[in-house]
Design an enzyme around this catalytic site. Structure first.
Site, PDB file in Angstrom:
ATOM      1  N   LYS A  43      -8.621   0.230  -0.112  1.00 56.01           N
ATOM      2  CA  LYS A  43      -8.943   1.306  -1.061  1.00 56.01           C
ATOM      3  C   LYS A  43     -10.461   1.417  -1.225  1.00 56.01           C
ATOM      4  O   LYS A  43     -11.167   0.425  -1.025  1.00 56.01           O
ATOM      5  CB  LYS A  43      -8.337   0.975  -2.433  1.00 56.01           C
ATOM      6  CG  LYS A  43      -6.836   1.129  -2.520  1.00 56.01           C
ATOM      7  CD  LYS A  43      -6.347   0.833  -3.932  1.00 56.01           C
ATOM      8  CE  LYS A  43      -4.834   0.979  -4.026  1.00 56.01           C
ATOM      9  NZ  LYS A  43      -4.367   2.363  -3.865  1.00 56.01           N
ATOM     10  N   ARG A  73       6.594   0.182  -2.271  1.00 56.11           N
ATOM     11  CA  ARG A  73       7.938   0.466  -1.744  1.00 56.11           C
ATOM     12  C   ARG A  73       8.426  -0.657  -0.844  1.00 56.11           C
ATOM     13  O   ARG A  73       9.626  -0.901  -0.723  1.00 56.11           O
ATOM     14  CB  ARG A  73       7.912   1.820  -1.016  1.00 56.11           C
ATOM     15  CG  ARG A  73       6.939   1.871   0.127  1.00 56.11           C
ATOM     16  CD  ARG A  73       6.618   3.289   0.565  1.00 56.11           C
ATOM     17  NE  ARG A  73       5.617   3.932  -0.291  1.00 56.11           N
ATOM     18  CZ  ARG A  73       5.165   5.164  -0.117  1.00 56.11           C
ATOM     19  NH1 ARG A  73       5.634   5.919   0.867  1.00 56.11           N
ATOM     20  NH2 ARG A  73       4.261   5.671  -0.914  1.00 56.11           N
TER      21      ARG A  73
END
Ligand code: BES
Ligand code: MN
Ligand code: ZN
Length: 500
Positions: free
Chosen positions: A265, A339
């Protein structure tokens, strides 16, 4: 903080010694003859005070009142929402005072009841919350005692107690979400869960890397492999119902820090990724509230906890892993890690033959774009479950909004090298993430809450909101009297799920 509920007459309210008296004023006020009622009537008449939610008028040592400070707080239409606004405003006004003992009067509200009492207690606790764990000189929590005055105990007691139980769960959720990642590692989260295991009705089991490997949670393990911190899979049980009764399973995303991994990120605001275990914190908080309230139902909490780090051993874009369900996943973006840990927890959840499974996750930036900080994203193919969660959100003032799950949204998850990829491009990102999860929940009555926009606030007020503990607790309490559907007859096996 200590909460107490009492019935008090207007005269007793005036005579009660306390550091601050907060009087909620909604609708028409009965023109009483006591000092406080007179003050309200005069101020309203003179136009110096309005009962619009959030409006305040303060007085210092007024005659005929034993309280040091009096705060008239407009509570609009007297709805739970207005009461929350009013109490919040009053508490902010008291923040820099020395008030230790507060008398909060709900006596003048036209329809004071369960919802009113609950909203008032909750807003009070919420506004008084102070983070102190990693400060060398923590600010002192001055407010110690809140006496809630009502005109009828019977009409308020249950709501009051719910509010107190919920407040303690909310505080725990905030505390763990706020802790920096080096003070909230997977091991520390597991210890927090173990501490909950000392409360009545709660049992906790913690699995480490070996047990998780044995279960075949290849997707969860893949995310954890880039970190020095060992993963934990936390299993909480609250047994308040009959042994035969199917439980509700809550699954909380427990990424204690999300760097993005090799798909790293940008640096700006990356600190906020300490909140990536907000789902896990909300599960811990909900269990705390369950222990306080002891409702008659069974609940299981599952928390896959690990860090998402870049490292020599970390997963790389393109790596293919095998999930516990047997389905293989091409990890195209290591930043779509939530996920990857949730899918194995969903497979694990099937063993409880649950009446419903709700996962709670700070899953996608796309959900923040879609719904902002007001409503959490709600995804479910089951109308009844979606309806129950939506209405629990409305009732508890912890809102969510149902999003679609059309199969077309799953197109982009197709992979040439595995059963699916873990990302599907930028468009509809919150929905495609949910579609990924749905592939692991085909045989479960499943719902997903994306809390990326609602779990914490950024900027000067940076901090956890504790959401969606109120929604989850309301949903659970609403289940108490609803007969559970018969559990699904066949337990989905790993292989069967893989073929569907
Ligand atoms: N934890 C983040 C989601 C997130 C982002 C929450 C911003 C709150 C604020 C999640 O693991 C993530 O990185 N998601 C990616 C998915 C993408 C790579 C498909 C995202 O949203 O950018
Ligand atoms: Mn991520
Ligand atoms: Zn994440």
């Amino acid at each position: 903080m200590d909460f107490e509920l009492k019935t008090l007459t207007p005269a007793r309210i005036c005579a009660e010694k306390c550091d601050a008296l907060i009087v909620l004023v909604a609708g028409e006020m009965n023109a009483g003859t006591d000092a406080v009622s007179k003050m309200v009537t005069l101020a309203l008449k003179a136009g110096d005070f309005e009962n619009k939610a959030g409006k305040l008028l303060s007085a210092y040592r007024p005659e005929g009142v034993a309280a040091t400070r009096v705060l008239l707080a407009g509570a609009g239409d007297g709805s739970a929402k207005s009461i929350r606004t009013a109490v919040h405003a009053a508490m902010v006004a008291l923040k820099n005072t020395n008030a230790r003992r507060v008398l909060l009067s709900l006596c003048a509200l036209p329809q004071a009841g369960q919802e009113t009492a609950r909203a008032a207690v909750l807003a009070c606790a919420d506004a008084a919350y102070l983070y102190s764990t990693t400060k060398s000189k923590p600010a002192e929590q001055k407010l110690r005692q809140v006496l809630v005055a009502v005109s009828s105990l019977a009409a308020s007691r249950a709501g009051f107690e719910k509010g107190v139980g919920l407040a303690s769960g909310l505080a725990l959720a905030k505390e763990w979400a706020n802790r920096p990642a080096n003070h909230a590692t997977p091991t520390m989260l597991a210890q927090a869960a173990r501490d909950l295991g000392k409360l009545p009705g709660i049992k906790v089991e913690v699995l480490g890397p070996k047990e998780v490997a044995k279960l075949g949670m290849g997707s969860f393990m893949a995310v954890a492999q880039g970190s020095e911190e060992p993963l934990r899979f936390i299993v909480l049980r609250y047994d308040g119902g009959a042994k035969t009764e199917a439980p509700v399973v809550l699954i909380g995303k427990g990424i204690t820090f999300d760097t993005g991994g090799i798909s790293i990120k940008p640096a700006a605001e990356m600190d906020e990724m300490k909140y990536d275990m907000g789902g896990a914190a909300s599960v811990l908080g909900t269990f705390r509230a369950l222990a306080e309230l002891q409702p008659a139902l069974n609940v299981v909490g599952l928390i896959p906890a690990c860090e998402n780090m870049p490292d020599g051993r970390a997963i790389k874009p393109g790596d293919v892993v095998t999930s516990m369900s047997g389905q293989t996943i091409e990890i195209l973006n290591t930043d779509a890690e939530g996920r990857l840990i949730l899918c194995d927890a969903l497979t694990y959840a099937a063993r409880f033959k649950p009446r419903s499974v709700v996962d709670i996750a700070t899953l996608t930036g796309a959900c923040v774009i879609a719904l902002g900080a007001v409503r959490s994203g709600l995804f479910s193919a089951r109308d009844d479950l979606a309806q129950a969660l939506s209405s629990a959100g409305e009732k508890s003032l912890d809102l969510c909004w149902r999003m679609p799950l059309d199969d077309e949204y799953a197109e982009g998850l197709k992979s040439n090298f595995a059963d699916m990829g873990n990302v599907a491009g930028r468009a509809g990102g919150a929905i495609t993430a949910a579609k990924f999860l749905q592939k692991f929940a085909t045989e479960l009555p499943w719902a997903h809450l994306d809390i990326a926009g609602t779990a914490w606030k950024s900027g000067v007020a940076k901090g956890s909101t504790g959401r969606p503990v109120p929604l989850l607790l309301q949903y659970l309490l609403d289940q108490v009297d609803v007969p559970a559907e018969a559990p699904p007859s066949a337990k989905p096996t790993a292989r069967r799920a893989a073929k569907t």
